[in-house]
Design a protein around this motif. Structure first.
Motif, PDB file in Angstrom:
ATOM      1  N   ARG A 210       0.804  -1.342   0.115  1.00 54.13           N
ATOM      2  CA  ARG A 210      -0.003   0.020   0.048  1.00 54.13           C
ATOM      3  C   ARG A 210       1.119   1.007   0.269  1.00 54.13           C
ATOM      4  N   LEU A 211       0.471   2.293  -0.792  1.00 51.42           N
ATOM      5  CA  LEU A 211       1.281   3.331  -0.901  1.00 51.42           C
ATOM      6  C   LEU A 211       1.237   4.225   0.444  1.00 51.42           C
ATOM      7  N   GLY A 212       2.550   4.539   1.056  1.00 54.46           N
ATOM      8  CA  GLY A 212       2.680   5.189   2.263  1.00 54.46           C
ATOM      9  C   GLY A 212       3.094   6.619   2.082  1.00 54.46           C
ATOM     10  N   ALA A 213       3.965   6.867   1.325  1.00 52.95           N
ATOM     11  CA  ALA A 213       4.478   8.319   0.904  1.00 52.95           C
ATOM     12  C   ALA A 213       5.198   8.346  -0.360  1.00 52.95           C
ATOM     13  N   ARG A 214       5.178   9.503  -0.967  1.00 55.35           N
ATOM     14  CA  ARG A 214       5.465   9.784  -2.121  1.00 55.35           C
ATOM     15  C   ARG A 214       6.456  11.015  -2.369  1.00 55.35           C
ATOM     16  N   GLY A 215       7.583  11.023  -2.659  1.00 54.79           N
ATOM     17  CA  GLY A 215       8.487  12.192  -2.890  1.00 54.79           C
ATOM     18  C   GLY A 215       9.502  12.230  -1.639  1.00 54.79           C
ATOM     19  N   ALA A 216      10.863  12.620  -2.024  1.00 50.22           N
ATOM     20  CA  ALA A 216      11.771  12.577  -0.844  1.00 50.22           C
ATOM     21  C   ALA A 216      11.356  13.283   0.298  1.00 50.22           C
ATOM     22  N   PRO A 217      10.741  14.493   0.361  1.00 52.16           N
ATOM     23  CA  PRO A 217      10.696  15.023   1.819  1.00 52.16           C
ATOM     24  C   PRO A 217       9.813  14.095   2.429  1.00 52.16           C
ATOM     25  N   ALA A 218       8.423  13.773   1.935  1.00 52.86           N
ATOM     26  CA  ALA A 218       7.605  12.810   2.666  1.00 52.86           C
ATOM     27  C   ALA A 218       8.235  11.464   3.092  1.00 52.86           C
ATOM     28  N   VAL A 219       9.001  11.095   2.339  1.00 54.92           N
ATOM     29  CA  VAL A 219       9.548   9.652   2.711  1.00 54.92           C
ATOM     30  C   VAL A 219      10.738   9.952   3.589  1.00 54.92           C
ATOM     31  N   ALA A 220      11.297  11.158   3.668  1.00 51.23           N
ATOM     32  CA  ALA A 220      12.479  11.349   4.517  1.00 51.23           C
ATOM     33  C   ALA A 220      11.873  11.668   6.050  1.00 51.23           C
ATOM     34  N   SER A 221      10.774  12.445   6.032  1.00 46.19           N
ATOM     35  CA  SER A 221      10.106  12.549   7.070  1.00 46.19           C
ATOM     36  C   SER A 221       9.457  11.359   7.766  1.00 46.19           C
ATOM     37  N   THR A 222       9.014  10.303   7.243  1.00 44.48           N
ATOM     38  CA  THR A 222       8.678   9.164   7.678  1.00 44.48           C
ATOM     39  C   THR A 222       9.816   8.499   8.145  1.00 44.48           C
ATOM     40  N   ALA A 223      10.828   8.318   7.418  1.00 39.46           N
ATOM     41  CA  ALA A 223      12.096   7.572   7.655  1.00 39.46           C
ATOM     42  C   ALA A 223      12.828   8.250   9.030  1.00 39.46           C
ATOM     43  N   ALA A 224      12.665   9.703   9.050  1.00 40.53           N
ATOM     44  CA  ALA A 224      13.217  10.446  10.331  1.00 40.53           C
ATOM     45  C   ALA A 224      12.543   9.714  11.642  1.00 40.53           C
ATOM     46  N   ALA A 225      11.110   9.666  11.469  1.00 40.89           N
ATOM     47  CA  ALA A 225      10.364   8.977  12.512  1.00 40.89           C
ATOM     48  C   ALA A 225      10.745   7.673  13.161  1.00 40.89           C
ATOM     49  N   PHE A 226      11.275   6.935  11.931  1.00 41.58           N
ATOM     50  CA  PHE A 226      11.643   5.594  12.208  1.00 41.58           C
ATOM     51  C   PHE A 226      12.946   5.355  12.877  1.00 41.58           C
ATOM     52  N   ALA A 227      13.537   6.454  13.524  1.00 35.70           N
ATOM     53  CA  ALA A 227      14.936   6.481  14.175  1.00 35.70           C
ATOM     54  C   ALA A 227      14.826   5.410  15.407  1.00 35.70           C
ATOM     55  N   ARG A 228      13.699   5.427  16.229  1.00 38.96           N
ATOM     56  CA  ARG A 228      13.916   4.448  17.321  1.00 38.96           C
ATOM     57  C   ARG A 228      13.707   2.916  16.989  1.00 38.96           C
ATOM     58  N   ILE A 229      12.985   2.626  15.974  1.00 40.80           N
ATOM     59  CA  ILE A 229      13.317   1.279  15.321  1.00 40.80           C
ATOM     60  C   ILE A 229      14.602   1.022  14.503  1.00 40.80           C
ATOM     61  N   ALA A 230      15.066   1.887  13.761  1.00 33.96           N
ATOM     62  CA  ALA A 230      16.395   1.890  13.148  1.00 33.96           C
ATOM     63  C   ALA A 230      17.820   1.460  14.048  1.00 33.96           C
ATOM     64  N   GLU A 231      17.265   2.005  15.462  1.00 32.59           N
ATOM     65  CA  GLU A 231      18.462   1.781  16.055  1.00 32.59           C
ATOM     66  C   GLU A 231      18.792   0.172  16.535  1.00 32.59           C
ATOM     67  N   VAL A 232      17.796  -0.646  16.366  1.00 31.44           N
ATOM     68  CA  VAL A 232      17.626  -1.835  16.340  1.00 31.44           C
ATOM     69  C   VAL A 232      17.751  -2.787  15.078  1.00 31.44           C
ATOM     70  N   ALA A 233      17.769  -1.937  13.918  1.00 31.71           N
ATOM     71  CA  ALA A 233      17.553  -2.629  12.713  1.00 31.71           C
ATOM     72  C   ALA A 233      19.026  -3.308  12.354  1.00 31.71           C
ATOM     73  N   GLN A 234      18.974  -4.236  11.337  1.00 31.54           N
ATOM     74  CA  GLN A 234      20.306  -5.177  10.940  1.00 31.54           C
ATOM     75  C   GLN A 234      20.223  -5.106   9.391  1.00 31.54           C
ATOM     76  N   LEU A 235      21.494  -4.732   8.485  1.00 27.58           N
ATOM     77  CA  LEU A 235      21.451  -4.892   7.408  1.00 27.58           C
ATOM     78  C   LEU A 235      21.217  -6.356   7.008  1.00 27.58           C
ATOM     79  N   ALA A 236      20.863  -6.849   5.961  1.00 26.17           N
ATOM     80  CA  ALA A 236      20.483  -8.203   5.533  1.00 26.17           C
ATOM     81  C   ALA A 236      20.469  -8.339   3.940  1.00 26.17           C
ATOM     82  N   LEU A 237      20.682  -9.302   3.434  1.00 28.06           N
ATOM     83  CA  LEU A 237      20.364  -9.879   2.138  1.00 28.06           C
ATOM     84  C   LEU A 237      18.858 -10.174   2.148  1.00 28.06           C
ATOM     85  N   ILE A 238      18.254  -9.407   1.369  1.00 31.57           N
ATOM     86  CA  ILE A 238      16.689 -10.069   0.899  1.00 31.57           C
ATOM     87  C   ILE A 238      16.530 -10.222  -0.467  1.00 31.57           C
ATOM     88  N   ASN A 239      16.348 -11.488  -0.473  1.00 32.05           N
ATOM     89  CA  ASN A 239      15.988 -12.012  -1.904  1.00 32.05           C
ATOM     90  C   ASN A 239      17.118 -11.761  -2.683  1.00 32.05           C
TER      91      ASN A 239
END
Length: 287
Positions: A210-239
């Protein structure tokens, strides 16, 4: 103190360790508790005073119980009349609770468990017991009904599937990894400008299609709010392509895939649906 009281005391002393083993094998707190309870019942039925290492004996018993449970789970998945989708339970750490801390082990414990779900039961057991708990292959071999050398090979195969390695040899993949790493670093810092630099102006972000955000400013705002989850994120190979997997208390588990062109991210797909997650080929990347 009679023998029964002594056994109960020894078992309680090992319970946290046994629950941690079972949780990593099964990814389910309820099933882990069931496996530990079964180990207690077997101890009462089969205790022999000649057992020199009771903790090791109990670990072996829990391993066998978990192996049987994993095999049963796989059989149910293969039943066309029964759809069984298993995503590991998230364990929320409680301050001052050493057993909960032992279960968590590290901030990407759930991500690792999701990757382990793709392993054959015997591979998973060999990897968990040896790599996570230091059980010798001589003790693992009887559980999986193989030689110690074959048990070592099981753990080695599992290790290769679980760990994608610290480098992505393909030049194109390496460039995409750099872009994803830059995105993750900017998201962790909530750095809006750094996020804009790594996002294509027309970037599109979706959540389970489902479409969440379009355009760099909107996506960046969403990603910035993702900071708390990003702290425990892990790089991975996905498919086979660099991405991100993350888990956070109250947020569940998610995988993030990225389309990259011209050194910028053009599409982001956030996947939280359990059935979709279990169709992904995942391997952790060492940062």
């Amino acid at each position: 103190m009679d023998e029964q009281e002594w056994l109960a005391e020894q078992f309680e002393g090992a319970r946290g360790h046994l629950r941690a083993v079972a949780y990593r094998m099964l990814g389910s707190l309820t099933e882990a508790d069931d496996a530990v309870q079964e180990a207690w019942l077997r101890l009462n039925r089969a205790y022999d005073s000649d057992i020199e290492n009771l903790r090791g004996w109990l670990t072996t018993v829990v391993g066998r119980v978990c192996l049987d449970m994993l095999k049963s789970r796989r059989i149910r998945r293969e039943d066309p009349f029964e759809s069984v989708v298993h995503v590991p339970d998230y364990v929320q750490e409680e301050e001052g609770d050493p057993e909960q801390r032992a279960l968590l082990a590290d901030s990407v414990g759930l991500a690792l468990l999701v990757v382990l779900e793709a392993l054959d039961p015997a591979e998973r057991l060999a990897f968990v017991l040896h790599d996570m708990f230091g059980v010798p292959f001589d003790e693992i071999a009887p559980i999986v009904e193989r030689t110690p050398a074959a048990a070592r090979q099981l753990a080695s195969r599992a290790r290769r599937r679980v760990r994608g390695g610290s480098a992505v040899p393909d030049p194109d993949l390496a460039k995409r990894r750099e872009v994803v790493e830059a995105f993750l670093s900017a998201a962790r810092g909530g750095d809006f400008e750094a996020l804009l630099n790594v996002l294509d102006p027309g970037v599109v972000a979706r959540s389970d299609g489902r479409l969440g955000a379009r355009g760099a400013p909107a996506v960046a705002s969403t990603a910035a709010a993702f900071a708390r989850i990003a702290e425990v994120a892990q790089l991975a190979l996905i498919n086979g392509s660099p991405g991100v997997i993350a888990a956070h208390a109250g947020e569940g588990f998610r995988a993030m895939t990225f389309d990259v062109a011209g050194g910028c991210i053009t599409e982001i797909d956030v996947i939280t649906d359990p059935e979709r997650l279990l169709t992904l080929d995942l391997a952790l990347l060492e940062g």
